[in-house]
Design a protein around this motif. Structure first.
Motif, PDB file in Angstrom:
ATOM      1  N   LEU A   1      -7.309   9.444 -33.987  1.00  0.00           N
ATOM      2  CA  LEU A   1      -7.705   8.147 -33.446  1.00  0.00           C
ATOM      3  C   LEU A   1      -9.151   8.229 -32.986  1.00  0.00           C
ATOM      4  CD1 LEU A   1      -7.095   5.250 -32.572  1.00  0.00           C
ATOM      5  CD2 LEU A   1      -6.194   6.154 -30.443  1.00  0.00           C
ATOM      6  N   ASN A   2     -10.001   7.399 -33.587  1.00  0.00           N
ATOM      7  CA  ASN A   2     -11.400   7.304 -33.178  1.00  0.00           C
ATOM      8  C   ASN A   2     -11.521   6.200 -32.145  1.00  0.00           C
ATOM      9  OD1 ASN A   2     -12.628   9.236 -35.023  1.00  0.00           O
ATOM     10  ND2 ASN A   2     -11.984   7.817 -36.621  1.00  0.00           N
ATOM     11  N   TYR A   3     -11.906   6.594 -30.942  1.00  0.00           N
ATOM     12  CA  TYR A   3     -12.132   5.621 -29.872  1.00  0.00           C
ATOM     13  C   TYR A   3     -13.589   5.189 -29.943  1.00  0.00           C
ATOM     14  CZ  TYR A   3      -7.628   6.698 -27.658  1.00  0.00           C
ATOM     15  OH  TYR A   3      -6.293   6.858 -27.378  1.00  0.00           O
ATOM     16  N   ASN A   4     -13.869   4.250 -30.856  1.00  0.00           N
ATOM     17  CA  ASN A   4     -15.224   3.722 -30.993  1.00  0.00           C
ATOM     18  C   ASN A   4     -15.570   2.797 -29.840  1.00  0.00           C
ATOM     19  OD1 ASN A   4     -15.764   4.936 -33.582  1.00  0.00           O
ATOM     20  ND2 ASN A   4     -14.282   3.487 -34.417  1.00  0.00           N
ATOM     21  N   LYS A   5     -14.542   2.192 -29.249  1.00  0.00           N
ATOM     22  CA  LYS A   5     -14.697   1.301 -28.091  1.00  0.00           C
ATOM     23  C   LYS A   5     -13.762   1.786 -26.990  1.00  0.00           C
ATOM     24  CE  LYS A   5     -16.188  -2.712 -30.593  1.00  0.00           C
ATOM     25  NZ  LYS A   5     -15.966  -4.100 -30.928  1.00  0.00           N
ATOM     26  N   PRO A   6     -14.160   2.829 -26.271  1.00  0.00           N
ATOM     27  CA  PRO A   6     -13.278   3.384 -25.233  1.00  0.00           C
ATOM     28  C   PRO A   6     -12.877   2.380 -24.159  1.00  0.00           C
ATOM     29  CG  PRO A   6     -15.102   4.870 -25.664  1.00  0.00           C
ATOM     30  CD  PRO A   6     -15.389   3.603 -26.410  1.00  0.00           C
ATOM     31  N   SER A   7     -13.682   1.348 -23.958  1.00  0.00           N
ATOM     32  CA  SER A   7     -13.351   0.360 -22.925  1.00  0.00           C
ATOM     33  C   SER A   7     -12.121  -0.470 -23.308  1.00  0.00           C
ATOM     34  CB  SER A   7     -14.545  -0.556 -22.669  1.00  0.00           C
ATOM     35  OG  SER A   7     -14.884  -1.240 -23.862  1.00  0.00           O
ATOM     36  N   SER A   8     -11.781  -0.505 -24.583  1.00  0.00           N
ATOM     37  CA  SER A   8     -10.561  -1.222 -25.006  1.00  0.00           C
ATOM     38  C   SER A   8      -9.620  -0.243 -25.708  1.00  0.00           C
ATOM     39  CB  SER A   8     -10.920  -2.405 -25.900  1.00  0.00           C
ATOM     40  OG  SER A   8     -11.733  -2.013 -26.976  1.00  0.00           O
ATOM     41  N   LYS A   9      -9.219   0.773 -24.956  1.00  0.00           N
ATOM     42  CA  LYS A   9      -8.423   1.852 -25.533  1.00  0.00           C
ATOM     43  C   LYS A   9      -6.913   1.650 -25.456  1.00  0.00           C
ATOM     44  CE  LYS A   9      -8.417   4.669 -21.379  1.00  0.00           C
ATOM     45  NZ  LYS A   9      -8.789   5.922 -20.783  1.00  0.00           N
ATOM     46  N   GLU A  10      -6.422   0.694 -24.658  1.00  0.00           N
ATOM     47  CA  GLU A  10      -4.986   0.570 -24.434  1.00  0.00           C
ATOM     48  C   GLU A  10      -4.201   0.349 -25.713  1.00  0.00           C
ATOM     49  OE1 GLU A  10      -7.280  -1.170 -22.604  1.00  0.00           O
ATOM     50  OE2 GLU A  10      -7.170   0.125 -20.839  1.00  0.00           O
ATOM     51  N   SER A  11      -4.606  -0.636 -26.542  1.00  0.00           N
ATOM     52  CA  SER A  11      -3.851  -0.918 -27.763  1.00  0.00           C
ATOM     53  C   SER A  11      -3.984   0.228 -28.769  1.00  0.00           C
ATOM     54  CB  SER A  11      -4.291  -2.244 -28.387  1.00  0.00           C
ATOM     55  OG  SER A  11      -5.661  -2.195 -28.727  1.00  0.00           O
ATOM     56  N   ALA A  12      -5.127   0.892 -28.790  1.00  0.00           N
ATOM     57  CA  ALA A  12      -5.321   2.028 -29.699  1.00  0.00           C
ATOM     58  C   ALA A  12      -4.436   3.205 -29.286  1.00  0.00           C
ATOM     59  CB  ALA A  12      -6.788   2.436 -29.718  1.00  0.00           C
ATOM     60  N   THR A  13      -4.364   3.473 -27.997  1.00  0.00           N
ATOM     61  CA  THR A  13      -3.528   4.565 -27.505  1.00  0.00           C
ATOM     62  C   THR A  13      -2.061   4.270 -27.778  1.00  0.00           C
ATOM     63  OG1 THR A  13      -5.146   5.109 -25.804  1.00  0.00           O
ATOM     64  CG2 THR A  13      -2.913   5.919 -25.462  1.00  0.00           C
ATOM     65  N   LYS A  14      -1.676   3.022 -27.613  1.00  0.00           N
ATOM     66  CA  LYS A  14      -0.293   2.621 -27.899  1.00  0.00           C
ATOM     67  C   LYS A  14       0.019   2.836 -29.385  1.00  0.00           C
ATOM     68  CE  LYS A  14       2.856  -1.278 -27.431  1.00  0.00           C
ATOM     69  NZ  LYS A  14       3.037  -2.672 -27.012  1.00  0.00           N
ATOM     70  N   ALA A  15      -0.918   2.511 -30.269  1.00  0.00           N
ATOM     71  CA  ALA A  15      -0.718   2.715 -31.712  1.00  0.00           C
ATOM     72  C   ALA A  15      -0.609   4.199 -32.043  1.00  0.00           C
ATOM     73  CB  ALA A  15      -1.861   2.071 -32.499  1.00  0.00           C
ATOM     74  N   LEU A  16      -1.436   5.042 -31.414  1.00  0.00           N
ATOM     75  CA  LEU A  16      -1.374   6.485 -31.642  1.00  0.00           C
ATOM     76  C   LEU A  16      -0.045   7.047 -31.158  1.00  0.00           C
ATOM     77  CD1 LEU A  16      -2.610   9.176 -32.516  1.00  0.00           C
ATOM     78  CD2 LEU A  16      -3.732   9.289 -30.268  1.00  0.00           C
ATOM     79  N   LEU A  17       0.399   6.605 -30.017  1.00  0.00           N
ATOM     80  CA  LEU A  17       1.672   7.064 -29.466  1.00  0.00           C
ATOM     81  C   LEU A  17       2.841   6.657 -30.374  1.00  0.00           C
ATOM     82  CD1 LEU A  17       2.934   8.553 -27.112  1.00  0.00           C
ATOM     83  CD2 LEU A  17       2.979   6.407 -25.854  1.00  0.00           C
TER      84      LEU A  17
ATOM     85  N   GLU B   1     -12.053  15.395 -28.770  1.00  0.00           N
ATOM     86  CA  GLU B   1     -13.453  15.732 -29.021  1.00  0.00           C
ATOM     87  C   GLU B   1     -14.322  14.575 -28.554  1.00  0.00           C
ATOM     88  OE1 GLU B   1     -16.489  16.398 -32.722  1.00  0.00           O
ATOM     89  OE2 GLU B   1     -14.404  16.931 -33.020  1.00  0.00           O
ATOM     90  N   ASP B   2     -15.110  14.833 -27.517  1.00  0.00           N
ATOM     91  CA  ASP B   2     -16.068  13.828 -27.037  1.00  0.00           C
ATOM     92  C   ASP B   2     -17.297  13.867 -27.934  1.00  0.00           C
ATOM     93  OD1 ASP B   2     -14.858  14.826 -23.988  1.00  0.00           O
ATOM     94  OD2 ASP B   2     -14.813  12.723 -24.578  1.00  0.00           O
ATOM     95  N   TRP B   3     -17.779  12.718 -28.335  1.00  0.00           N
ATOM     96  CA  TRP B   3     -18.910  12.656 -29.246  1.00  0.00           C
ATOM     97  C   TRP B   3     -20.208  12.953 -28.508  1.00  0.00           C
ATOM     98  CZ3 TRP B   3     -16.926   7.454 -31.505  1.00  0.00           C
ATOM     99  CH2 TRP B   3     -15.775   7.713 -32.280  1.00  0.00           C
ATOM    100  N   PRO B   4     -21.129  13.653 -29.161  1.00  0.00           N
ATOM    101  CA  PRO B   4     -22.403  14.021 -28.524  1.00  0.00           C
ATOM    102  C   PRO B   4     -23.222  12.822 -28.046  1.00  0.00           C
ATOM    103  CG  PRO B   4     -22.128  15.209 -30.594  1.00  0.00           C
ATOM    104  CD  PRO B   4     -21.009  14.219 -30.503  1.00  0.00           C
ATOM    105  N   ASN B   5     -23.069  11.675 -28.708  1.00  0.00           N
ATOM    106  CA  ASN B   5     -23.840  10.496 -28.293  1.00  0.00           C
ATOM    107  C   ASN B   5     -23.281   9.830 -27.039  1.00  0.00           C
ATOM    108  OD1 ASN B   5     -21.602   9.014 -29.135  1.00  0.00           O
ATOM    109  ND2 ASN B   5     -22.611   8.141 -30.937  1.00  0.00           N
ATOM    110  N   GLY B   6     -22.115  10.289 -26.564  1.00  0.00           N
ATOM    111  CA  GLY B   6     -21.522   9.754 -25.342  1.00  0.00           C
ATOM    112  C   GLY B   6     -20.898   8.381 -25.496  1.00  0.00           C
ATOM    113  N   LYS B   7     -20.834   7.854 -26.714  1.00  0.00           N
ATOM    114  CA  LYS B   7     -20.340   6.490 -26.913  1.00  0.00           C
ATOM    115  C   LYS B   7     -18.880   6.401 -27.304  1.00  0.00           C
ATOM    116  CE  LYS B   7     -24.845   4.632 -28.005  1.00  0.00           C
ATOM    117  NZ  LYS B   7     -25.663   3.901 -28.958  1.00  0.00           N
TER     118      LYS B   7
END
Length: 161
Positions: free
Chosen positions: A87-103, A146-152
């Protein structure tokens, strides 16, 4: 005497060698999550000495670069060694639905690839985004971050082997 010293070590090593997926066919492994929108495609040479298949990214959310989920299978010419979700968290501020999909995908994959329910410790690690390892049935599940080097953003891998 040396047998008493090395016996526990040999048991540990042999137990890890016995860890395995219940699915052994590459074509079957590639299609495990097809009904979840993550078809793995065709088993093929990765041109680096390994074989595998992978799904296209499944976008979760909206916008120009939404969070996305992909499914991968790795192995040799006729065998699989691991299945994983990324799962690529390109928008960590809206992670709830992505985390639910990964789970949800991890739960389905655990049932199909390992023949067991996803361990609570793995669910907790997925929800928190923190690394852990747990035995599950005849296999092992790792959650890696893995946290991305760009911090985004960052990515979370759920690896079953």
């Amino acid at each position: 005497m040396w047998k008493l010293v090395f016996a526990p070590f040999l048991l540990l090593v042999s137990a890890n060698c016995l860890a395995e997926l219940v699915v052994t066919s590459p074509s079957e492994a590639c299609s495990l999550l097809s009904e979840s929108g993550l078809p793995g495609g065709t088993w093929r040479d990765q041109e680096d000495g390994t074989w595998g298949c992978s799904s296209d990214y499944l976008d979760i959310g909206a916008g120009s670069l939404p969070n996305n989920l992909a499914y991968y299978v790795d192995g040799g010419v006729v065998s699989i060694t691991q299945v994983k979700l990324v799962l690529n968290y390109n928008k960590p501020s809206s992670k709830e639905s992505a985390t639910k999909a990964l789970l949800s995908a991890s739960s389905r994959l655990s049932q199909k690839a390992l023949g067991v329910k996803l361990p609570a410790s793995i669910s907790k690690a997925i929800n928190s985004g923190k690394p852990t390892t747990s035995e599950a049935g005849s296999g092992v599940i790792d959650v890696l971050r893995e946290d991305w080097p760009n911090g985004k953003g960052y990515e979370v891998h759920v690896v079953m082997r």
